[in-house]
Design a protein around this motif. Structure first.
Motif, PDB file in Angstrom:
ATOM      1  N   GLN A 166       0.864  -1.179   0.000  1.00  0.00           N
ATOM      2  CA  GLN A 166       0.000   0.000   0.000  1.00  0.00           C
ATOM      3  C   GLN A 166       0.902   1.230   0.000  1.00  0.00           C
ATOM      4  N   GLY A 167       0.966   1.889  -1.146  1.00  0.00           N
ATOM      5  CA  GLY A 167       1.835   3.056  -1.255  1.00  0.00           C
ATOM      6  C   GLY A 167       3.285   2.677  -1.018  1.00  0.00           C
ATOM      7  N   HIS A 168       3.870   3.252   0.019  1.00  0.00           N
ATOM      8  CA  HIS A 168       5.264   2.963   0.359  1.00  0.00           C
ATOM      9  C   HIS A 168       5.368   1.998   1.533  1.00  0.00           C
ATOM     10  N   SER A 169       4.280   1.306   1.860  1.00  0.00           N
ATOM     11  CA  SER A 169       4.276   0.397   3.008  1.00  0.00           C
ATOM     12  C   SER A 169       3.892  -1.011   2.582  1.00  0.00           C
ATOM     13  N   LEU A 170       4.433  -1.980   3.302  1.00  0.00           N
ATOM     14  CA  LEU A 170       3.978  -3.361   3.191  1.00  0.00           C
ATOM     15  C   LEU A 170       3.168  -3.644   4.441  1.00  0.00           C
ATOM     16  N   VAL A 171       1.880  -3.902   4.255  1.00  0.00           N
ATOM     17  CA  VAL A 171       1.001  -4.180   5.389  1.00  0.00           C
ATOM     18  C   VAL A 171       0.676  -5.665   5.389  1.00  0.00           C
ATOM     19  N   ALA A 172       0.413  -6.198   6.576  1.00  0.00           N
ATOM     20  CA  ALA A 172       0.176  -7.642   6.672  1.00  0.00           C
ATOM     21  C   ALA A 172      -0.575  -7.976   7.947  1.00  0.00           C
ATOM     22  N   THR A 173      -1.091  -9.198   7.978  1.00  0.00           N
ATOM     23  CA  THR A 173      -1.658  -9.758   9.195  1.00  0.00           C
ATOM     24  C   THR A 173      -1.466 -11.268   9.160  1.00  0.00           C
ATOM     25  N   GLN A 174      -1.237 -11.864  10.320  1.00  0.00           N
ATOM     26  CA  GLN A 174      -1.056 -13.314  10.378  1.00  0.00           C
ATOM     27  C   GLN A 174      -2.411 -13.991  10.516  1.00  0.00           C
ATOM     28  N   ILE A 175      -2.603 -15.074   9.771  1.00  0.00           N
ATOM     29  CA  ILE A 175      -3.862 -15.808   9.834  1.00  0.00           C
ATOM     30  C   ILE A 175      -3.584 -17.307   9.884  1.00  0.00           C
ATOM     31  N   LEU A 176      -4.605 -18.043  10.248  1.00  0.00           N
ATOM     32  CA  LEU A 176      -4.590 -19.503  10.211  1.00  0.00           C
ATOM     33  C   LEU A 176      -5.684 -19.918   9.234  1.00  0.00           C
ATOM     34  N   ARG A 177      -5.283 -20.519   8.119  1.00  0.00           N
ATOM     35  CA  ARG A 177      -6.279 -20.895   7.115  1.00  0.00           C
ATOM     36  C   ARG A 177      -5.936 -22.267   6.558  1.00  0.00           C
ATOM     37  N   PRO A 178      -6.808 -23.246   6.746  1.00  0.00           N
ATOM     38  CA  PRO A 178      -6.514 -24.598   6.258  1.00  0.00           C
ATOM     39  C   PRO A 178      -6.674 -24.726   4.750  1.00  0.00           C
ATOM     40  N   TYR A 179      -5.822 -25.529   4.162  1.00  0.00           N
ATOM     41  CA  TYR A 179      -5.908 -25.929   2.753  1.00  0.00           C
ATOM     42  C   TYR A 179      -5.870 -24.737   1.790  1.00  0.00           C
ATOM     43  N   TYR A 180      -5.062 -23.749   2.149  1.00  0.00           N
ATOM     44  CA  TYR A 180      -4.752 -22.650   1.241  1.00  0.00           C
ATOM     45  C   TYR A 180      -3.787 -23.183   0.187  1.00  0.00           C
ATOM     46  N   THR A 181      -3.766 -22.565  -0.988  1.00  0.00           N
ATOM     47  CA  THR A 181      -2.834 -23.017  -2.013  1.00  0.00           C
ATOM     48  C   THR A 181      -1.393 -22.908  -1.540  1.00  0.00           C
ATOM     49  N   ALA A 182      -1.073 -21.793  -0.912  1.00  0.00           N
ATOM     50  CA  ALA A 182       0.298 -21.567  -0.454  1.00  0.00           C
ATOM     51  C   ALA A 182       0.669 -22.577   0.629  1.00  0.00           C
ATOM     52  N   ALA A 183       1.832 -23.217   0.469  1.00  0.00           N
ATOM     53  CA  ALA A 183       2.374 -24.160   1.458  1.00  0.00           C
ATOM     54  C   ALA A 183       1.476 -25.367   1.696  1.00  0.00           C
ATOM     55  N   LEU A 184       0.723 -25.776   0.678  1.00  0.00           N
ATOM     56  CA  LEU A 184      -0.043 -27.020   0.727  1.00  0.00           C
ATOM     57  C   LEU A 184       0.640 -28.022  -0.189  1.00  0.00           C
ATOM     58  N   GLY A 185       1.072 -29.131   0.379  1.00  0.00           N
ATOM     59  CA  GLY A 185       1.744 -30.161  -0.403  1.00  0.00           C
ATOM     60  C   GLY A 185       0.928 -31.439  -0.458  1.00  0.00           C
ATOM     61  N   MET A 186       1.338 -32.359  -1.321  1.00  0.00           N
ATOM     62  CA  MET A 186       0.655 -33.635  -1.425  1.00  0.00           C
ATOM     63  C   MET A 186       1.646 -34.738  -1.744  1.00  0.00           C
ATOM     64  N   TYR A 187       1.489 -35.848  -1.068  1.00  0.00           N
ATOM     65  CA  TYR A 187       2.255 -37.069  -1.344  1.00  0.00           C
ATOM     66  C   TYR A 187       1.498 -37.896  -2.363  1.00  0.00           C
ATOM     67  N   ALA A 188       2.227 -38.406  -3.356  1.00  0.00           N
ATOM     68  CA  ALA A 188       1.661 -39.359  -4.320  1.00  0.00           C
ATOM     69  C   ALA A 188       2.521 -40.612  -4.295  1.00  0.00           C
ATOM     70  N   ALA A 189       1.901 -41.737  -4.084  1.00  0.00           N
ATOM     71  CA  ALA A 189       2.638 -42.994  -3.993  1.00  0.00           C
ATOM     72  C   ALA A 189       3.201 -43.387  -5.353  1.00  0.00           C
ATOM     73  N   GLY A 190       4.178 -44.271  -5.340  1.00  0.00           N
ATOM     74  CA  GLY A 190       4.710 -44.806  -6.582  1.00  0.00           C
ATOM     75  C   GLY A 190       3.626 -45.499  -7.382  1.00  0.00           C
ATOM     76  N   GLY A 191       3.572 -45.218  -8.676  1.00  0.00           N
ATOM     77  CA  GLY A 191       2.548 -45.810  -9.529  1.00  0.00           C
ATOM     78  C   GLY A 191       1.230 -45.078  -9.523  1.00  0.00           C
ATOM     79  N   CYS A 192       1.072 -44.080  -8.644  1.00  0.00           N
ATOM     80  CA  CYS A 192      -0.171 -43.298  -8.578  1.00  0.00           C
ATOM     81  C   CYS A 192      -0.046 -42.092  -9.496  1.00  0.00           C
ATOM     82  N   ALA A 193      -0.955 -41.978 -10.462  1.00  0.00           N
ATOM     83  CA  ALA A 193      -0.898 -40.871 -11.412  1.00  0.00           C
ATOM     84  C   ALA A 193      -1.705 -39.665 -10.961  1.00  0.00           C
ATOM     85  N   ARG A 194      -2.313 -39.750  -9.785  1.00  0.00           N
ATOM     86  CA  ARG A 194      -3.030 -38.584  -9.279  1.00  0.00           C
ATOM     87  C   ARG A 194      -2.024 -37.509  -8.879  1.00  0.00           C
ATOM     88  N   THR A 195      -2.415 -36.246  -9.069  1.00  0.00           N
ATOM     89  CA  THR A 195      -1.542 -35.132  -8.741  1.00  0.00           C
ATOM     90  C   THR A 195      -2.289 -34.152  -7.850  1.00  0.00           C
TER      91      THR A 195
END
Length: 271
Positions: A166-195
């Protein structure tokens, strides 16, 4: 275990956007519009790239997906920005169904489809903690028993920051949000074509067991003028300028140079 990240950089997919267009050429013109593409580059340079460069575990692959009609000057700028980063592979593709092509790209990126892997999505305007890849692997090892019993398992780091320039400032707030795209990973087993692209991120827990880690902030989600997911009615967050202590935390945890961010977004550059 191989770790694969997937980032769309203004890829004109068919579907996959909340901003609708009547024709694919309308979408392409929108994505590569001068004001929008310049903002995407600024966010990519100052938020997304620094944290990838500083990962404590550098053993990962990041596929950066672009459209095959992206103007040459933008392609060259991306190549210059990512030069020297062995983890990043730029792939140009024609417009196709969003989920189908992303699933194909992820599976082609696997060095051995019969071996298990870890995957994550990465938006070009977000940041992840510099130890994200390391912790993703550590969590998988710690929960090996669960992984052995399932073809897919989600690993969700649900604490982070929402931030905005915002203008010359970086504004922020900390939140707790499940299953956000950011920092959400997934394990896929060998032979599993799901992504990870088989599933809507906010509903991934409907389809597999999930592991939740809430001990430390692991991502920064930026709000900006071209957030596709923030068009229309969206939740408002009360954000405040970062203190000097928070600026130091952003530097240490996310490799974000707040002074550089201010300078970049206050400049008069135009795409």
């Amino acid at each position: 275990m191989q770790v694969i990240g997937l980032c769309r950089f203004s890829y004109p997919a068919i579907g996959g956007f909340q901003v609708e267009h009547d024709a694919i050429q309308d979408r392409i013109r929108y994505l590569y519009g001068a004001q929008r593409i310049e903002e995407r580059f600024r966010l990519f340079e100052t938020f997304a790239l620094p944290c990838l460069k500083e990962q404590t575990d550098p053993d990962f692959t990041m596929v950066l997906v672009i459209g095959d009609q992206m103007p040459r000057e933008h392609v060259q700028r991306l190549m210059d920005l990512t030069s020297g980063m062995k983890q990043i592979r730029i792939e140009a593709h024609p417009p196709r169904n969003h989920r189908e092509i992303m699933k194909e790209i992820l599976n082609r990126a696997r060095t051995n489809l019969s071996a298990p892997c870890l995957q994550f999505r990465f938006d070009d305007d977000d940041a992840i903690s510099v130890d994200f890849v390391e912790r993703l692997r550590q969590t998988a090892v710690a929960c090996q028993g669960l992984l052995d019993q399932n073809r897919t398992v989600a690993i969700d780091f649900n604490k982070g920051f929402v931030a905005e320039v915002q203008g010359h400032s970086l504004v922020a707030t900390q939140i707790l949000r499940p299953y956000y795209t950011a920092a959400l990973g997934m394990y896929a087993a060998g032979g599993c074509a799901r992504t990870i692209m088989n599933f809507a991120h906010q509903k991934i827990h409907h389809h597999m067991p999930t592991i939740t880690m809430a001990d430390a902030p692991m991502w920064v989600r930026t709000h900006n003028g071209y957030n596709d997911s923030r068009q229309g009615k969206v939740k408002h967050f009360d954000m405040t300028p970062l203190t000097r202590e928070q600026e130091a935390e952003f530097q240490a945890r996310f490799a974000l140079d707040v002074d550089l961010i201010r300078q970049t977004f206050s400049s008069d550059r135009e795409g």
